[in-house]
Design a protein around this motif. Structure first.
Motif, PDB file in Angstrom:
ATOM      1  N   ARG A 196      -8.638  -4.815   2.425  1.00  0.00           N
ATOM      2  CA  ARG A 196      -9.026  -5.732   1.159  1.00  0.00           C
ATOM      3  C   ARG A 196      -8.665  -7.201   1.468  1.00  0.00           C
ATOM      4  N   PRO A 197      -9.741  -8.189   1.387  1.00  0.00           N
ATOM      5  CA  PRO A 197      -9.434  -9.542   1.689  1.00  0.00           C
ATOM      6  C   PRO A 197      -8.536 -10.319   0.660  1.00  0.00           C
ATOM      7  N   THR A 198      -7.719 -11.379   1.096  1.00  0.00           N
ATOM      8  CA  THR A 198      -7.244 -12.398   0.304  1.00  0.00           C
ATOM      9  C   THR A 198      -8.402 -13.271  -0.429  1.00  0.00           C
ATOM     10  N   ASN A 199      -8.241 -13.644  -1.639  1.00  0.00           N
ATOM     11  CA  ASN A 199      -8.955 -14.431  -2.179  1.00  0.00           C
ATOM     12  C   ASN A 199      -8.456 -15.757  -2.881  1.00  0.00           C
ATOM     13  N   ALA A 200      -9.003 -16.925  -2.849  1.00  0.00           N
ATOM     14  CA  ALA A 200      -8.365 -17.898  -3.638  1.00  0.00           C
ATOM     15  C   ALA A 200      -8.431 -17.659  -5.189  1.00  0.00           C
ATOM     16  N   PHE A 250      -8.599 -18.844  -9.046  1.00  0.00           N
ATOM     17  CA  PHE A 250      -8.950 -19.874  -9.827  1.00  0.00           C
ATOM     18  C   PHE A 250      -7.911 -20.633 -10.220  1.00  0.00           C
ATOM     19  N   TRP A 251      -6.675 -20.093 -10.474  1.00  0.00           N
ATOM     20  CA  TRP A 251      -5.576 -20.801 -10.960  1.00  0.00           C
ATOM     21  C   TRP A 251      -4.768 -21.469 -10.121  1.00  0.00           C
ATOM     22  N   GLY A 252      -5.197 -21.509  -8.780  1.00  0.00           N
ATOM     23  CA  GLY A 252      -4.558 -22.492  -7.689  1.00  0.00           C
ATOM     24  C   GLY A 252      -3.879 -21.868  -6.757  1.00  0.00           C
ATOM     25  N   TYR A 253      -3.553 -20.624  -6.974  1.00  0.00           N
ATOM     26  CA  TYR A 253      -3.067 -19.989  -5.463  1.00  0.00           C
ATOM     27  C   TYR A 253      -3.756 -18.753  -5.019  1.00  0.00           C
ATOM     28  N   ASN A 254      -3.239 -17.940  -4.239  1.00  0.00           N
ATOM     29  CA  ASN A 254      -3.938 -17.006  -3.687  1.00  0.00           C
ATOM     30  C   ASN A 254      -3.789 -15.641  -4.268  1.00  0.00           C
ATOM     31  N   GLN A 255      -4.569 -14.616  -4.221  1.00  0.00           N
ATOM     32  CA  GLN A 255      -4.331 -13.147  -4.710  1.00  0.00           C
ATOM     33  C   GLN A 255      -4.701 -12.327  -3.593  1.00  0.00           C
ATOM     34  N   SER A 256      -3.776 -11.218  -3.343  1.00  0.00           N
ATOM     35  CA  SER A 256      -4.012 -10.487  -2.095  1.00  0.00           C
ATOM     36  C   SER A 256      -4.945  -9.303  -2.250  1.00  0.00           C
ATOM     37  N   TYR A 257      -5.307  -9.034  -3.742  1.00  0.00           N
ATOM     38  CA  TYR A 257      -5.943  -7.844  -4.195  1.00  0.00           C
ATOM     39  C   TYR A 257      -5.443  -6.526  -3.967  1.00  0.00           C
ATOM     40  N   GLY A 258      -4.012  -6.709  -3.640  1.00  0.00           N
ATOM     41  CA  GLY A 258      -3.313  -5.285  -3.546  1.00  0.00           C
ATOM     42  C   GLY A 258      -3.216  -4.529  -4.792  1.00  0.00           C
ATOM     43  N   LEU A 259      -3.435  -5.408  -5.995  1.00  0.00           N
ATOM     44  CA  LEU A 259      -3.362  -4.821  -7.194  1.00  0.00           C
ATOM     45  C   LEU A 259      -4.958  -5.074  -7.743  1.00  0.00           C
ATOM     46  N   GLY A 260      -5.712  -3.917  -7.438  1.00  0.00           N
ATOM     47  CA  GLY A 260      -7.103  -4.004  -7.453  1.00  0.00           C
ATOM     48  C   GLY A 260      -7.737  -3.169  -8.647  1.00  0.00           C
ATOM     49  N   TYR A 261      -8.864  -2.952  -8.669  1.00  0.00           N
ATOM     50  CA  TYR A 261      -9.622  -2.210  -9.577  1.00  0.00           C
ATOM     51  C   TYR A 261      -8.962  -0.729  -9.839  1.00  0.00           C
ATOM     52  N   TYR A 262      -8.696  -0.132  -8.716  1.00  0.00           N
ATOM     53  CA  TYR A 262      -8.232   1.331  -8.632  1.00  0.00           C
ATOM     54  C   TYR A 262      -6.902   1.261  -9.345  1.00  0.00           C
ATOM     55  N   GLU A 263      -6.140   0.012  -9.171  1.00  0.00           N
ATOM     56  CA  GLU A 263      -4.729   0.091  -9.689  1.00  0.00           C
ATOM     57  C   GLU A 263      -4.843  -0.192 -11.149  1.00  0.00           C
ATOM     58  N   TYR A 264      -5.880  -0.996 -11.414  1.00  0.00           N
ATOM     59  CA  TYR A 264      -5.892  -1.370 -12.911  1.00  0.00           C
ATOM     60  C   TYR A 264      -6.327  -0.189 -13.737  1.00  0.00           C
ATOM     61  N   PHE A 265      -7.116   0.895 -13.171  1.00  0.00           N
ATOM     62  CA  PHE A 265      -7.829   2.126 -13.925  1.00  0.00           C
ATOM     63  C   PHE A 265      -6.647   2.964 -14.011  1.00  0.00           C
ATOM     64  N   GLN A 266      -5.621   3.157 -12.921  1.00  0.00           N
ATOM     65  CA  GLN A 266      -4.483   3.909 -12.689  1.00  0.00           C
ATOM     66  C   GLN A 266      -3.593   3.511 -14.017  1.00  0.00           C
ATOM     67  N   ASP A 302      -7.758 -23.040   0.073  1.00  0.00           N
ATOM     68  CA  ASP A 302      -7.400 -22.472  -0.968  1.00  0.00           C
ATOM     69  C   ASP A 302      -6.626 -23.484  -2.058  1.00  0.00           C
ATOM     70  N   ASN A 303      -5.602 -23.918  -1.206  1.00  0.00           N
ATOM     71  CA  ASN A 303      -4.558 -24.778  -1.882  1.00  0.00           C
ATOM     72  C   ASN A 303      -4.052 -25.737  -0.736  1.00  0.00           C
ATOM     73  N   ARG A 304      -4.204 -27.265  -1.064  1.00  0.00           N
ATOM     74  CA  ARG A 304      -3.781 -28.258  -0.103  1.00  0.00           C
ATOM     75  C   ARG A 304      -2.599 -27.812   0.591  1.00  0.00           C
ATOM     76  N   ALA A 305      -1.516 -27.214  -0.149  1.00  0.00           N
ATOM     77  CA  ALA A 305      -0.270 -27.064   0.262  1.00  0.00           C
ATOM     78  C   ALA A 305      -0.152 -25.855   1.137  1.00  0.00           C
ATOM     79  N   TYR A 306      -1.091 -25.093   1.277  1.00  0.00           N
ATOM     80  CA  TYR A 306      -0.936 -23.865   2.340  1.00  0.00           C
ATOM     81  C   TYR A 306      -1.340 -24.024   3.769  1.00  0.00           C
ATOM     82  N   THR A 307      -0.712 -23.448   4.521  1.00  0.00           N
ATOM     83  CA  THR A 307      -0.947 -23.068   5.804  1.00  0.00           C
ATOM     84  C   THR A 307      -0.881 -21.371   6.058  1.00  0.00           C
ATOM     85  N   PRO A 308      -1.608 -21.003   7.193  1.00  0.00           N
ATOM     86  CA  PRO A 308      -1.484 -19.607   7.259  1.00  0.00           C
ATOM     87  C   PRO A 308       0.221 -19.169   7.524  1.00  0.00           C
ATOM     88  N   MET A 309       1.020 -19.835   7.752  1.00  0.00           N
ATOM     89  CA  MET A 309       2.143 -19.685   7.686  1.00  0.00           C
ATOM     90  C   MET A 309       3.086 -19.933   6.592  1.00  0.00           C
TER      91      MET A 309
END
Length: 857
Positions: A313-317, A319-335, A100-107
């Motif tokens: 919910r998965p974590t996704n890479a 487009f802007w170079g960092y990860n997003q957790s999807y904790g803020l998702g479609y339900y939260e947007y509608f809400q 996802d980002n060359r500077a990232y590791t799982p830690m």
């Protein structure tokens, strides 16, 4: 949002040329009343210029939609994780990866910690013991036993977790242990120096199956460098996943909620709609398979990934170079839209990528799946709780429908025919099943050009109801294009101006946007929706500037553009009242300036440069046989030298390498030369009308990753496109280039054939107005934008006597270069009351100001 590679955009130094050349000074008292008691400063300001403003009571203006102004949210600039989404732990599920980002590791954001001499190991694993199939990684702590505690600490986002004394925080973790007696976890908050920020909490993990554990803190000290530590006692193995820390005081006190100060600033705008989730997030990577067999990273945004229990919910890479957790998702947007009182406007991918990728998917099965996903999204938003996807919504806590009425397909696609073919499939399927849903199309990533023209033709021919336009331009462009929508077909598709901004965050930019917005309101029968973009930006993680609201981990503040947007959005009115205003005498003359050569991420060679006056006189002739003594390195970038009888810029990574020659007073001339691309991503640039590095024209041949050419005009560093065509420049081929300048007319020739022409004669009118009526309050709202350094003494004719002799006034004013920051916000609204309002009255609108007068009818 489009990450265009347009050369030369100077984000930090944009302006309005002569209109804003002088510094701000307070306005003299109005003939009716001084907006701020500025009489003591009157001598320091130029004498007012005289204007007229008259209402036209013989005509009826268009209605203004309740939802005309709204907000566009995209997870750019850390807008979600580390921003609006209130989660304080970064990489809470250990899913970061170098892919996802060359500077990232799982830690990433984690570090092993110990006390009391404890030892152990911390390892991120992906095995059959995982929490679930979509949240695959977890942390395995191996404890060596003995005294003390061993575990990990999380540093949050940027410089650390922001902790406020007296505030409450809720900790949660999913955990398991192989110890029959259980494993005690000590959970605490400390700053980067080890000082305790809250009393530690003890959590006992029991059993070898995943379970959720919670603890609550009350902070005992303030800090901006907080660390969350999770330490285990004893021996054996402990598994940790979804390690989370939220402030309890979220917006509307919702669990898994939003950062309160940011959400409240958004709510203060009173937006009519919320467009989400992007932007480039939507249509980048959507040509890839929806889900690969090994569940590797997917870069396309899929709404179904973002709903259901947060831990699933998965974590996704991103487009802007960092990860997003999807904790803020479609339900939260509608809400969030519901909490704001705003209409939700989701955007789904059309399987034609944009934002620089420009690929179309020809997989029928994938297209069918995305169409079905979109139908399922509508069911998620509007379906009964008894329906499959309405049931998902209900189980998440919202049994009632969200009331979705509009949905956009696609975002900034550069392949209009490929996009529209797929858009049509979506549109037909949606209209067949949900005829009440309005399906919104788009016109590509720019305000004009071949993509824009073709997209609009396709939308008109198909009788699409609404088209989404996007553009980011110079302040000059916004001043010159106030009348953009005056000539749009009133019977054609309506406009959703989904993304726009002037390219900086200074007050001069906000003034130009305010001027443009008077034109949007005047054309409210065409422009039905409009949203500034982007909405949010973290100061330590910014991919795009300008932005409406800025923040760090503890503070947030509105830009000058935020104040303009808030003023218009809170004072829109219900109907336009036609009005006329006098104009500013035009100051014009021929295009004047020297000439220049430049490159952008390219190496190029120039030769046989010749400038000839219209009378045939030779003004400049250089075959570089005598060196480069006639040329000045304007930008001090790149590596220029004479090689093999040509002038070569050899650094294929350097950008904006402008060199200039000649007299800034030159006018009416022909510029001829030979140019050869030697290497790199783009083509070459030929400049004319050069005043300096921030004020010139250039013909950008092979720009935008060598996909098109355009003439761009730069005023005080801010660019606008005057003419553009698809063009590819071949490496190693020598091109004959000619630019003919006559007055304000320019003709361009490539290899002897006319490539294009333009006339640069648009007026950047500094005085603009619009008048609306607010039926709820029974008031006229007179909105005036004066971008010049001269006060505007204005004779106002309302056409009939008002209901009151007083008016409520809101004014934004300041120096053109003023910028709101964390420490100072000089651009803030000033409220006042003026008297002496009649059917006719005079009011002096300050220099560099936006003024709203509310007058009782």
């Amino acid at each position: 949002m489009s990450p265009r590679t347009r050369p030369g955009r100077n984000w930090a130094a944009l302006g309005l040329g002569l209109l804003m050349a002088t510094s701000f000074a307070a306005a003299p008292p109005s003939a009716v009343a001084s907006p701020d008691g500025g009489a003591a400063h009157a001598a320091a300001e130029p004498a007012p210029a005289d204007y007229t403003l008259a209402l036209d009571r013989s005509r009826t203006g268009p209605d203004i939609s309740d939802s005309m102004y709204g907000i566009f949210y995209e997870d750019i600039n850390r807008a979600a994780d580390g921003g609006l989404y209130a989660e304080l732990v970064q990489n809470r599920s250990f899913e970061y990866a170098p892919a996802d980002n060359r500077a990232y590791t799982p830690m990433t954001a984690w570090a092993p910690v110990a006390d009391g001499g404890a030892t152990g190991s911390a390892q991120v694993v992906d095995d059959a013991g995982r929490l679930n199939e979509r949240n695959r990684n977890y942390l395995r702590l191996r404890l060596d036993g003995g005294t003390g505690r061993y575990g990990v600490a999380n540093s949050g986002y940027s410089k650390g977790i922001s902790v406020r004394k007296g505030a409450s925080y809720e900790f949660t973790v999913w955990a398991r242990t192989d110890q029959r007696s259980g494993t005690a976890l000590s959970v605490g908050l400390r700053d980067d120096a080890g000082r305790a920020l809250a009393d530690a909490r003890r959590v006992t993990v029991r059993g070898d199956r995943w379970a959720k554990y919670t603890a609550r803190f009350t902070a005992t000290a303030d800090s901006t460098t907080g660390r969350l530590s999770v330490l285990a006692e004893g021996g054996g193995t402990v598994g940790l996943d979804m390690v989370s820390l939220f402030p309890r005081d979220t917006y509307k006190n919702r669990p898994n909620g939003l950062r309160k100060d940011l959400a409240e600033k958004i709510a203060a705008l009173k937006p009519g709609f919320l467009r989400f989730p992007g932007g480039c997030l939507v249509n980048t990577g959507s040509h890839q398979a929806y889900e690969t067999p090994d569940l590797e990273r997917r870069r396309s945004y899929q709404w179904k990934d973002t709903v259901g229990p947060v831990e699933q919910r998965p974590t996704n890479a991103n487009f802007w170079g960092y990860n997003q957790s999807y904790g803020l998702g479609y339900y939260e947007y509608f809400q969030f839209a519901e909490d704001l009182g705003a209409a939700p406007v989701p955007v789904v991918p059309a399987l034609v990528t944009g934002c620089g990728e420009n690929k179309a998917t020809d997989d029928p099965a994938l297209l069918k799946r995305h169409v079905q996903d979109t139908l399922d999204l509508i069911e998620f938003a509007n379906g009964p709780a008894s329906s499959p996807w309405g049931g998902v919504r209900a189980r998440m806590g919202h049994p009632e429908p969200f009331g979705l009425k509009q949905l956009a397909v696609g975002n900034e696609e550069n392949l209009p025919d490929a996009f529209f073919a797929r858009f049509t499939v979506f549109r037909e399927a949606i209209e067949a099943k949900y005829p009440d849903i309005e399906v919104i199309s788009n016109s590509g990533p720019d305000d004009s050009g071949p993509v824009f023209d073709r997209a609009w033709q396709l939308n008109r021919d198909a009788k699409v109801s609404m088209v989404d336009e996007h553009y980011y331009n110079s302040p000059q462009w916004f001043l010159e294009n106030n009348d953009r929508y005056d000539s749009y077909d009133r019977k054609g598709p309506k406009v959703f101006l989904g993304e726009y901004a002037s390219l900086d965050n200074r007050f001069r930019n906000a003034l130009s946007e305010a001027s443009f917005m008077t034109g949007l309101e005047r054309n409210a029968d065409v422009v039905k929706l409009a949203s500034y973009a982007p909405l949010l930006a973290h100061t330590d993680a910014t991919q795009w500037r300008p932005d409406m609201i800025w923040f760090d981990n503890e503070r947030s503040w509105g830009s000058a553009s935020y104040e303009v947007q808030k003023l218009f959005m809170n004072n829109t009115g219900d109907r336009v009242v036609p009005s006329r205003a006098s104009t500013t005498p035009a100051v014009s003359g021929p295009i004047t300036g020297a000439v220049g050569l430049s490159t952008w991420a390219t190496s190029a060679a120039y030769d046989d440069v010749r400038v000839t006056g219209a009378d045939g006189r030779t003004l400049l002739s250089d075959d570089f046989s005598g060196g480069d003594g006639q040329w000045a390195k304007a930008s001090q970038k790149g590596s220029w030298r004479v090689e093999d009888g040509a002038y070569v810029q050899s650094d294929a990574t350097a950008e904006d390498t402008l060199v200039t020659a000649g007299d800034p007073a030159w006018q009416n001339y022909d510029l001829q030369l030979k140019a050869t691309k030697k290497a790199g991503q783009e083509g070459f640039l030929v400049a004319f009308g050069v005043k300096d590095t921030g004020n010139h024209y250039w013909w950008n041949l092979g720009g935008w990753n060598n996909t098109q050419s355009a003439v761009e005009k730069t005023v005080d560093g801010g660019k606008q496109t005057l003419v553009a065509k698809p063009t590819t420049i071949e490496t190693g081929r020598t091109y004959d280039v000619k630019v003919q300048v006559r007055g304000r007319d320019v003709v361009l020739f490539l290899d002897g054939a006319e490539w294009g022409r333009f006339t640069d004669d648009k007026a950047a009118e500094p005085f603009r107005q619009v008048v609306t009526r607010d039926a709820r309050t029974g008031e006229l709202i007179v909105k005036v934008v004066n971008v010049q350094a001269t006060p505007a003494r204005t004779a106002v004719d309302l056409g009939r006597a008002p209901g009151s002799r007083t008016a409520r006034v809101t004014t934004l004013r300041g120096a053109p270069d003023a910028e709101n920051t964390a420490d100072a916000q000089p651009i803030r609204p000033a409220e006042s009351t003026v008297t002496g309002i009649g059917a006719k009255f005079t009011y002096t609108f300050p220099a560099h100001s936006v003024t709203f007068l509310r007058i009782k009818e």
